[in-house]
Design an enzyme around this catalytic site. Structure first.
Site, short mmCIF file in Angstrom:
data_model
loop_
_atom_site.label_atom_id
_atom_site.label_comp_id
_atom_site.label_asym_id
_atom_site.label_seq_id
_atom_site.Cartn_x
_atom_site.Cartn_y
_atom_site.Cartn_z
N CYS A 122 -8.87 -28.15 -11.32
CA CYS A 122 -10.02 -28.22 -10.43
C CYS A 122 -11.30 -27.68 -11.07
O CYS A 122 -11.85 -28.31 -11.96
CB CYS A 122 -9.65 -27.52 -9.12
SG CYS A 122 -10.69 -28.00 -7.74
N HIS A 142 -3.96 -27.95 -7.12
CA HIS A 142 -3.54 -26.57 -6.91
C HIS A 142 -2.12 -26.64 -6.36
O HIS A 142 -1.53 -27.70 -6.25
CB HIS A 142 -4.44 -25.89 -5.87
CG HIS A 142 -5.87 -25.77 -6.28
ND1 HIS A 142 -6.30 -24.89 -7.24
CD2 HIS A 142 -6.98 -26.41 -5.86
CE1 HIS A 142 -7.60 -24.99 -7.38
NE2 HIS A 142 -8.05 -25.91 -6.56
#
Ligand code: GLN
Length: 247
Positions: free
Chosen positions: A95, A195
């Site tokens: 990310c 994640h």
């Protein structure tokens, strides 16, 4: 005893949704095979001998956390880290970390955060955050399988010719919510929005990274001892079934 060294980039600034769990998963799956994983935190101001590093992990973060470390990343770590990546350092970036390996990240407030530029991607924030569970189909050389994770980002990442897709989005948004890209690969560097933490949920990827790092350090013929991961794989199947309706 075999050892590997892992550099954990900016653990205090870049650690959301348990990204640190990726480092723990790598360490555990190494330890259970008798491999010691030495973890070196990289904080702003630290000098790192990138030539001695086998693996690197760079987690996600808020725009504000990213803004605090970009100068250090580019100016202090940049030359050594870029050279290591070109020399097949095994790296996972999630990310916010993924975004900062690219050319730049234009945030939703219009702030232009320059990246390391080692991945041929750039990121532009959209108005809507992309939040939820995600499944991507990947093939790391042994046939297709699915990575599961959780994403939460405003950034939409677009790709140039210098990177290959890590996978194809089967559920969720992925890199930009438009073209089906789920992450990018350049040499031994893997970037994506998952994640979760990603590696505890996906032991196949954990083992792939360990194997790449062992082969780079100890020679191409180094074999990774097989290690069960029944519970992790059962949990992975449940999520795949729930999100795409088939296993
Ligand atoms: N701040 C970045 C974004 O919103 C990255 C978010 C994250 O790492 N979860 O796009």
């Amino acid at each position: 005893m075999m050892t590997l060294r892992l550099a954990h980039l900016y653990p205090d600034h870049m650690n959301v949704y348990g990204d640190r769990g990726n480092v723990i998963a790598l360490r555990q799956r190494c330890l259970r095979r008798g491999i010691e994983l030495e973890v070196i935190p990289v904080n702003p101001g630290d000098m790192i001998d990138w030539g001695s590093v086998d693996l690197a992990f760079f987690g996600g973060g808020q725009d504000s956390g990213q803004a605090l470390i970009t100068t250090d990343l580019i100016e202090r770590q940049g030359p050594g880290l870029r050279a290591a990546i070109e020399n097949d350092l095994v790296m996972l970036a999630i990310c916010g970390g993924y975004q900062l390996l690219g050319h730049y990240f234009l945030t939703h407030t219009g702030e232009h955060l320059p990246g390391l530029g080692v991945l041929d991607v750039h990121t532009i924030a959209g108005k809507q955050r992309m939040i939820g569970n995600i499944v991507i189909e990947v093939d790391l050389g042994q046939g297709p399988w699915r990575l599961v994770g959780f994403e939460n980002h405003s950034g939409r990442t677009f790709h140039g010719a210098g990177v290959k897709p890590l996978g194809k989005v089967l559920a969720g948004y992925g890199d930009n919510g438009q073209d089906g890209w789920g992450g990018a690969i350049y040499r031994n560097t893997f970037g994506c929005y998952l994640h979760g933490a990603l590696l505890p949920k996906n032991p196949q990827l954990t083992d792939h990274l360990i194997e790449l790092a062992l082969r780079r350090r100890y020679g191409a013929k180094t074999e990774l001892t097989p290690l069960p991961a029944e519970r992790e794989l059962a949990a992975q199947r449940v999520m795949v079934q729930r999100l795409i309706g088939r296993v």
